[in-house]
Design an enzyme around this catalytic site. Structure first.
Site, PDB file in Angstrom:
ATOM      1  N   ASP A 161       0.819  -1.222   0.000  1.00 47.12           N
ATOM      2  CA  ASP A 161       0.000   0.000   0.000  1.00 47.12           C
ATOM      3  C   ASP A 161       0.852   1.272   0.000  1.00 47.12           C
ATOM      4  OD1 ASP A 161      -2.492   1.408   0.130  1.00 47.12           O
ATOM      5  OD2 ASP A 161      -2.203   1.709   2.280  1.00 47.12           O
ATOM      6  N   SER A 165      -6.660   5.315   0.024  1.00 48.84           N
ATOM      7  CA  SER A 165      -6.962   3.988  -0.502  1.00 48.84           C
ATOM      8  C   SER A 165      -8.424   3.656  -0.215  1.00 48.84           C
ATOM      9  CB  SER A 165      -6.057   2.937   0.150  1.00 48.84           C
ATOM     10  OG  SER A 165      -4.698   3.268  -0.018  1.00 48.84           O
ATOM     11  N   GLN A 183      -5.634  -1.985  -6.664  1.00 48.54           N
ATOM     12  CA  GLN A 183      -6.128  -1.023  -5.675  1.00 48.54           C
ATOM     13  C   GLN A 183      -6.810   0.139  -6.384  1.00 48.54           C
ATOM     14  OE1 GLN A 183      -3.748   2.006  -3.076  1.00 48.54           O
ATOM     15  NE2 GLN A 183      -3.940   0.170  -1.834  1.00 48.54           N
TER      16      GLN A 183
END
Length: 304
Positions: A205, A229, A279
């Site tokens: 991430d 995110s 993502q």
């Protein structure tokens, strides 16, 4: 802790409270919200602690629902959805101060023989040929800003960008929505495979949404957008060690409607594809903040 990598191992070592319930630390940081990779990594630890050791995780799908508060513990509640002959499924809810901030579903699979094929790893310089991220920033600015200096001391990963950092919009001419970094934990992580898997979930991430921004604005300096995110998915293909070099190849097929999609491939030095990642992130102009319950802006992830 002796080094930041040891701190990451400690961060991922959850406290069991009750059967299927775990508590994770959330360090007090200067960020406005808890780093999403931390929550994903801790949630995966919670799921893995309730499964058989011969079934490594093969996929996870997660949603970031609310911003977590730094310095406040997070409770992870695990639901044992399925224990089959070959597959195990777990659902994890992360709760902080009575509010659900994160959902994760993870599937575990006992390895078995099957077909073998993969796309090749792109040709890139070796990590030893590239500067550490902090060294590149220091060389460009002549110093490392105090906030980045503090962050660098806690950063558990050595990050090296394959291409030089772009510092102005004049550098963006012809730039495609792609980015690549070499990464490895900045110290040994021990021999527990679950720790390495969850550490990689943490790292996944950190830089993935960079690919969305590459054609729009420099990755460093002032930002025109708040970032957060929204959801995250990973597929684990082969065993690996996160304290050994891996290449994180990232690209963004589209950004529209205030959201950007990024996908990543993680290779080891031998060119084996280890993990695939997807993502979606929120990209909102900084002057436009309407929904107080949406994920908080990402104002400074670890390593940025």
């Amino acid at each position: 802790m002796g080094n930041p990598a040891e701190g990451l191992v400690a961060l991922l070592d959850l406290e069991p409270i009750e059967q299927n319930i775990f508590r994770g630390r959330s360090p007090q940081e200067s960020l406005q919200r808890v780093f999403g990779g931390q929550v994903a990594g801790q949630a995966l630890v919670a799921a893995g602690r309730t499964t058989e050791g011969d079934r490594p995780v093969h996929s996870l799908h997660a949603y970031f629902l609310r911003p977590g508060r730094p310095g406040v513990p997070i409770v992870y509640q695990v639901e044992r959805v399925r224990d089959g002959r070959s597959f195990t499924t777990r659902r994890v809810v992360a709760v902080q101060q009575g509010r659900t901030i994160f959902h994760l579903t993870a599937s575990f699979h006992r390895p078995e023989p099957g077909i073998e094929q993969q796309l090749p790893m792109p040709e890139v310089p070796a990590p030893e040929e590239l500067p550490r991220l902090t060294d590149e920033i220091r060389r460009h600015l002549g110093h490392l800003p105090e906030a980045l200096e503090r962050m660098a001391r806690r950063q558990p990963f050595d990050i090296r960008y394959v291409e030089r950092l772009r510092w102005s919009t004049g550098d963006l001419t012809g730039a495609e929505p792609r980015s690549a970094v070499w990464m490895r934990a900045d110290g040994p992580l021990g021999d527990d495979p679950l720790t390495h898997t969850c550490a990689l979930a943490y790292a996944s991430d950190m830089t993935l949404l960079d690919a969305v921004r590459v054609p729009i604005e420099p990755l460093w300096g002032s930002r025109g957008f708040d970032m957060a995110s929204l959801d995250h998915a990973m597929w684990f293909h082969r065993p690996f060690r996160t304290d050994e070099w891996f290449l994180y190849q990232q690209e963004s097929p589209i950004a529209t409607g205030g959201r950007g999609l990024a996908r990543g491939q993680i290779f080891d030095r031998e060119g084996r594809l280890l993990v695939s990642v997807m993502q979606e992130g929120l990209f909102r102009p900084k002057e436009d903040r309407k929904d107080p319950d949406s994920p908080a802006p990402d104002t400074g992830r670890p390593g940025r």
